[in-house]
Design an enzyme around this catalytic site. Structure first.
Site, PDB file in Angstrom:
ATOM      1  CG  ASP A  58      -5.775   2.615  -0.192  1.00 18.50           C
ATOM      2  OD1 ASP A  58      -4.979   3.081   0.698  1.00 18.50           O
ATOM      3  OD2 ASP A  58      -6.415   1.630  -0.205  1.00 18.50           O
ATOM      4  NE  ARG A 130      -5.527  -6.369  -2.953  1.00 18.43           N
ATOM      5  CZ  ARG A 130      -5.377  -5.298  -2.618  1.00 18.43           C
ATOM      6  NH1 ARG A 130      -4.990  -4.267  -3.239  1.00 18.43           N
ATOM      7  NH2 ARG A 130      -5.512  -5.069  -1.450  1.00 18.43           N
ATOM      8  CG  HIS A 159      -0.048  -5.340  -4.413  1.00 19.76           C
ATOM      9  ND1 HIS A 159      -0.321  -4.052  -3.808  1.00 19.76           N
ATOM     10  CD2 HIS A 159      -0.942  -5.451  -5.582  1.00 19.76           C
ATOM     11  CE1 HIS A 159      -1.480  -3.618  -4.293  1.00 19.76           C
ATOM     12  NE2 HIS A 159      -1.820  -4.310  -5.331  1.00 19.76           N
ATOM     13  CG  ASP A 161       4.955  -3.369  -4.926  1.00 18.78           C
ATOM     14  OD1 ASP A 161       4.195  -3.924  -3.966  1.00 18.78           O
ATOM     15  OD2 ASP A 161       4.246  -2.047  -5.256  1.00 18.78           O
ATOM     16  CB  CYS A 254       2.976   1.064  -2.280  1.00 17.42           C
ATOM     17  SG  CYS A 254       3.296  -0.433  -1.687  1.00 17.42           S
TER      18      CYS A 254
HETATM   19  N1  ARG Z   1      -4.121  -0.186   0.996  1.00 21.21           N
HETATM   20  C1  ARG Z   1      -3.587  -0.523  -0.288  1.00 21.21           C
HETATM   21  C2  ARG Z   1      -4.236  -1.802  -0.900  1.00 21.21           C
HETATM   22  O1  ARG Z   1      -4.517  -2.563  -0.177  1.00 21.21           O
HETATM   23  C3  ARG Z   1      -2.052  -0.580  -0.340  1.00 21.21           C
HETATM   24  C4  ARG Z   1      -1.551  -0.748  -1.788  1.00 21.21           C
HETATM   25  C5  ARG Z   1      -0.242  -0.897  -1.737  1.00 21.21           C
HETATM   26  N2  ARG Z   1       0.473  -0.839  -2.850  1.00 21.21           N
HETATM   27  C6  ARG Z   1       1.524  -1.809  -3.522  1.00 21.21           C
HETATM   28  N3  ARG Z   1       1.804  -1.489  -4.729  1.00 21.21           N
HETATM   29  N4  ARG Z   1       1.885  -2.861  -2.779  1.00 21.21           N
HETATM   30  O2  ARG Z   1      -4.659  -1.702  -2.116  1.00 21.21           O
END
Ligand code: ARG
Length: 266
Positions: A58, A130, A159, A161, A254
């Protein structure tokens, strides 16, 4: 940005990820390359690349490395152990680039620009899935600015974003269903012109777009009405297919981390 050389779905930490639903390596490489090309050639962005790491599938999602302000970066502390492995790699890279790397106090989670965005000179922090709301104090103390925490309520938009896209200081695109009622009120009172998009648009990751000057680069999926609004603001819209990255819950934004010269310029 970071090449998707070792990109795959190795674990499931958001509802988009299914180990049984793997991205196609060649296709993801092509899609990523197209994003890089559009950003550098059409949007005239200067891109630096962080080397990929085998054990960090990732790491392509560099937006989660931290939050940059001038020559400093507030480094992330990831919620999940799987992604915490990326931390030393990002830290080392930014150090070598001459950044001052700042750390989050023990026991607080923060996932960088994935959850911290600036709009109209105001910082907004997405929290719950998160990053944690209490990190707002750390950010405020660092930047001497107010941070408005927004509670996220829909796991698909874990997230900030993924559901909040500042176009410029005047216009914000957002998906209301991703926020709790109080966060929606905060957005409506602090953003000069919040424009809601539909769930149908949001699940195509359209809000996970990269704004570079007057260009918006994002996955295709905006309605005709939203496209018209974006263009009426003087933006050129470049639509891509980033479907392979959606299998991991990420898209254009992302895959990039913004390094602004000034603190808040959007
Ligand atoms: N698979 C990653 C996670 O779950 C995707 C991250 C996506 N990043 C973001 N800035 N929305 O952490």
């Amino acid at each position: 940005m970071s090449r998707p050389e070792y990109f795959r779905v190795a674990y499931e930490i958001n509802p988009w990820m299914r180990i049984s639903h793997q991205p196609n390596l060649k296709k993801s490489a092509r899609q990523w390359q197209e994003l890089l090309k559009v950003l550098t050639r059409d949007a005239k962005v200067k891109v630096s690349l962080v080397p990929p790491v085998t054990s960090c599938p990732d790491l392509v999602f560099t937006a989660n490395a931290g939050f940059i302000s001038g020559r400093e970066i507030l480094a992330s502390r990831f919620r999940y152990a799987e992604r915490r492995k990326e931390e030393p790699h990002f830290r080392r890279w930014f150090n070598r680039q001459g950044y001052r790397v700042r750390n989050i106090p023990q026991g607080i989670f923060f996932e960088g620009e994935g959850d911290l965005l600036c709009h109209g000179g105001q910082l907004f922090l997405g929290y719950r899935f998160r990053s944690e709301s209490k990190v707002h104090r750390v950010i405020s103390a660092w930047l001497h600015e107010r941070v408005l925490p927004l509670e996220l309520v829909d796991k698909r938009f874990y997230h900030l974003d993924t559901c909040f896209l500042p176009l410029n200081a005047n216009t914000l695109l957002y998906y209301p269903g991703a926020f709790d009622a109080y966060a929606r009120r905060v957005i409506q009172s602090f953003a000069p012109n919040p424009v809601a998009v539909t769930e149908k648009e949001a699940v195509k990751f359209v809000l996970n777009g990269v704004v570079a000057g007057k260009t918006l680069v994002t996955n295709e999926g905006f309605s005709t009405k939203t496209k018209r609004m974006i263009r009426s603001q003087g933006f050129r819209l470049i639509e891509l297919d980033l479907s392979e990255f959606h299998k991991s819950g990420g898209s254009a934004k992302c895959l990039t981390l913004y390094a602004p010269a000034r603190r808040c310029d959007r």
